[in-house]
Design an enzyme around this catalytic site. Structure first.
Site, short mmCIF file in Angstrom:
data_model
loop_
_atom_site.label_atom_id
_atom_site.label_comp_id
_atom_site.label_asym_id
_atom_site.label_seq_id
_atom_site.Cartn_x
_atom_site.Cartn_y
_atom_site.Cartn_z
N THR A 271 -1.81 -5.12 -8.17
CA THR A 271 -0.73 -5.99 -8.62
C THR A 271 0.55 -5.16 -8.64
OG1 THR A 271 -2.19 -7.37 -9.95
CG2 THR A 271 0.15 -7.40 -10.51
N LYS B 241 0.60 -14.16 -8.47
CA LYS B 241 -0.07 -13.41 -9.54
C LYS B 241 0.84 -13.23 -10.75
CE LYS B 241 -2.84 -10.64 -11.80
NZ LYS B 241 -3.43 -9.40 -11.28
N LYS C 49 2.21 -4.77 -18.10
CA LYS C 49 2.65 -4.41 -16.75
C LYS C 49 3.01 -5.67 -15.96
CE LYS C 49 0.74 -3.08 -12.30
NZ LYS C 49 -0.51 -2.81 -11.54
#
Length: 296
Positions: free
Chosen positions: A100, A175, A250
């Site tokens: 990611t 995402k 994150k």
């Protein structure tokens, strides 16, 4: 191309909590997996799962049909792909990045890889550690139609759903938008349980109502943050395992960066980022993100 993949020589770079299970499932599916990680225990576990451990990235990618990366951040992904994979992996080897990372880096790496003759997809995952081990991840994939068709059967060996989100970078976009929604929804779910408790509602009863009413969400019905309520979740294990607060933070920070670049107002996402930043700073970075209920 859909269905089962022909057996391939696959280099798997990054054997952390997610990557280790993913590489094991590729080996279980019959692929020849050459695996690399900086961690000796991770390499040993990969070997036990049927992978061939490698001492360098170059060793892993030499002769590979496919290179899968599952790494902590965009800087590391960029270094590995640009400086260690390209020029060593065979011409035309398919690159699949399941990390990611930010959308801009994903798009830049797609340009670099394509210029070097490598089809590439960004294919971040949803599902967590248990899904990685169980082969039930969801992949959201960015890339050309041709690259997606090549990657789909490889990804299908590691997941239950492989969805083409669009062009290069679209997988990362999907995402971070999904996880911004998840972070904000989890905070709201935790708030609702705490308010219900203070209003004298039995929490199981509240769950039985909300899970069948308009307040229903994945955070409520599949990942309930209250121990002993709903299905088994990290809340029933002291908020260990699952999806670490550090990883949620994150992803929220990636979403905030993307929102700023796109000029998109995301007040709920911004508040969720602030709350998770404070929670991590208080020493809870390794706890499951649903443990934020403890702050309310």
């Amino acid at each position: 191309m859909t269905g089962e993949a022909a057996m391939a020589a696959i280099a798997f770079i990054g054997l952390g909590n997610m990557g280790g299970g993913m590489a094991a499932n590729l080996a279980k599916a019959g692929h020849a997996v050459r695996a690399f990680d900086l961690s000796a225990p991770a390499l040993a576990a990969a070997q036990d799962a049927g992978c061939t451990p490698c001492s360098t990235v170059a060793d892993a990618v030499t002769g590979a049909d496919v290179v899968v990366t599952m790494l902590p951040n965009g800087a590391i992904v960029g270094d590995v792909i640009e400086n260690q994979v390209i020029g060593t992996a065979p011409a035309g080897a398919l690159l699949i990045d399941c990390s990611t990372i930010d959308v801009a880096t994903a798009r830049r790496l797609a340009e670099v890889a394509s210029a070097a003759g490598h089809p590439i997809v960004d294919a971040p995952v949803s599902g967590g550690i248990a899904a990685a081990r169980g082969g039930t991840l969801t992949f959201m994939v960015g890339g050309t139609d041709q690259a997606f068709a090549a990657a789909q059967p490889i990804l299908a060996a590691m997941g239950k759903a492989v969805i083409h989100a669009g062009a290069d970078g679209a997988g990362q976009a999907a995402k971070i938008c999904n996880n911004m929604l998840l972070g904000a929804t989890m905070v709201a779910t935790c708030e609702s349980f705490r308010l219900a408790e203070r209003l004298g509602l039995d929490l199981q009863t509240f769950y039985d109502i909300a899970s069948k009413a308009s307040g229903q969400s994945w955070s409520m019905t599949s990942y309930c943050p209250v121990p002993g309520v709903g299905p088994q979740t990290p809340a029933d294990n002291g908020y260990q395992g699952g999806f670490a607060t550090a990883l949620m933070l994150k992803d929220l920070r990636l979403a905030m960066g993307a929102a700023q670049e796109a000029g998109a107002p995301v007040p709920m996402g911004h508040l969720a980022e602030k709350l998770y930043a404070a929670f991590a700073a208080d020493g809870h970075a390794d706890r499951d993100f649903s443990a934020i209920i403890k702050t309310l």
